[in-house]
Design a protein around this motif. Sequence first.
Motif, mmCIF file in Angstrom:
data_model
loop_
_atom_site.group_PDB
_atom_site.id
_atom_site.type_symbol
_atom_site.label_atom_id
_atom_site.label_comp_id
_atom_site.label_asym_id
_atom_site.label_seq_id
_atom_site.Cartn_x
_atom_site.Cartn_y
_atom_site.Cartn_z
ATOM 1 N N ILE A 7 52.565 -27.194 52.068
ATOM 2 C CA ILE A 7 53.305 -27.652 53.247
ATOM 3 C C ILE A 7 52.384 -28.542 54.068
ATOM 4 N N VAL A 125 60.385 -28.106 56.444
ATOM 5 C CA VAL A 125 60.367 -26.690 56.100
ATOM 6 C C VAL A 125 60.991 -25.902 57.240
ATOM 7 N N VAL A 128 59.515 -19.687 55.851
ATOM 8 C CA VAL A 128 58.690 -19.273 54.723
ATOM 9 C C VAL A 128 58.774 -17.761 54.591
ATOM 10 N N VAL A 135 60.108 -20.892 49.992
ATOM 11 C CA VAL A 135 60.027 -21.913 51.029
ATOM 12 C C VAL A 135 61.422 -22.497 51.209
ATOM 13 N N THR A 137 63.798 -25.238 52.822
ATOM 14 C CA THR A 137 63.743 -26.577 53.394
ATOM 15 C C THR A 137 65.157 -27.072 53.651
ATOM 16 N N ASP A 141 66.098 -24.231 48.870
ATOM 17 C CA ASP A 141 65.000 -23.273 48.749
ATOM 18 C C ASP A 141 64.138 -23.592 47.529
ATOM 19 N N ILE A 147 52.035 -20.425 48.203
ATOM 20 C CA ILE A 147 52.374 -21.339 49.295
ATOM 21 C C ILE A 147 51.091 -21.677 50.034
ATOM 22 N N SER A 149 49.756 -23.457 53.280
ATOM 23 C CA SER A 149 50.199 -23.972 54.568
ATOM 24 C C SER A 149 49.122 -24.873 55.159
ATOM 25 N N THR A 157 54.079 -21.842 60.102
ATOM 26 C CA THR A 157 53.775 -20.827 59.090
ATOM 27 C C THR A 157 52.772 -19.813 59.628
ATOM 28 N N VAL A 273 50.977 -16.552 50.802
ATOM 29 C CA VAL A 273 50.700 -17.718 51.633
ATOM 30 C C VAL A 273 49.220 -17.776 52.011
#
Length: 378
Positions: A7, A125, A128, A135, A137, A141, A147, A149, A157, A273
């Motif tokens: 992201i 985005v 999350v 994710v 958007t 999805d 992920i 960030s 995030t 993440v």
Amino acid sequence: MAQAVVIGAGIGGLTAAAALERDGWSVAVVEQAPSIEPVGSGLAVAPNALRALDTIGVGDDVRKLSAIQGEAGIRRPDGRWLSRTSAEEAQARYGDPTVLLLRSELVGLLSARLSPGVLRLDTRVESVDPEGGLVSTGDGDIATDLIVSADGIRSSTRTTLFPGHPGPVYAGATSWRLIAPAVEDSVPAGETWGRGLVFGVMPLAHDQVYCYATSTTPAGGNAADEKAELTRLFGGWHPPIPALLAGADPDTVLRHDLYSMDTPLPAFHRGRVALIGDAAHAMTPHLGQGACQAIEDAVVLAHHASRTGVAGLAAYTSDRLERTTRIARRSRSIGRLTGWRTPPAVSARDAMLLLAGRLGRDMALRQFDDVFDWRPPA
């Protein structure tokens, strides 16, 4: 094939995407902006970040495009040097000097490393799911294994992962950035420190100079003409500062307040993440390490995730949290030092810098050993 969604298409995000692709991941980079052309500013890439860029095959290209930070140091507004060092001394000590280039050039090199279709621009985005690896958007999805960030200082995030964290706070200073044409054959790099004011000069390739300035002032301020405001503050300082300001295009002067994460996060990951760059450890620019630390984050994250998957995120936090916290605090401390305004305090600060310079030209460099000597994981 393991999949990752990054992201943010800034320097940290693009470096992470390139490092993960190098290790065999299928990567998508989602960026809410319609393009990745960054605002016009320069960038100092220190030896630690150059080593990280070497791991993804970009380091030598950066060196070729860059100007080398030659003679550099800190001066007073009347031009008197308080401390000095040189690129040759940095090269001998760290294997590389600090190199200077346009931010847009580094972004171009990084994006060129990515496969076609990796970049998904104009994609916002919306949310999350750190545990499920989802994710969401505006375009639908995306389910993924990892992920990353890299969504900056106002990271949504980060708020999702650590909702009770206070986030970035105003650092007490505003900053300006501009690119000006060179006004003489050789412009030494460095900073000039005044009473609550700083003016920095970074010579670039192609007869350009990147200038930046800071002033201790309340947050949210602005001027009708920011170039005129810079001239009011710095127009009486030593050459070539007045001439650089005179040659700058007033429409290209950028002004932003400075923020930093004074309270460190408890971790740089949760679930699937990982946070990198300003999303993890926003810092003031006084050490010139913001982008450099994001680059470090990216290659360290790819190293651990590529070997043990999501389980490697704990090792990523372990490798990065203490180092970036230390560097962010040091940068903040230097910012406070440059913000001193009273004549006795400024005189004491300048005397301290002058004494350190007289103890040897390598004194300034030795202070950066723990920053510049970093090596990427094997």
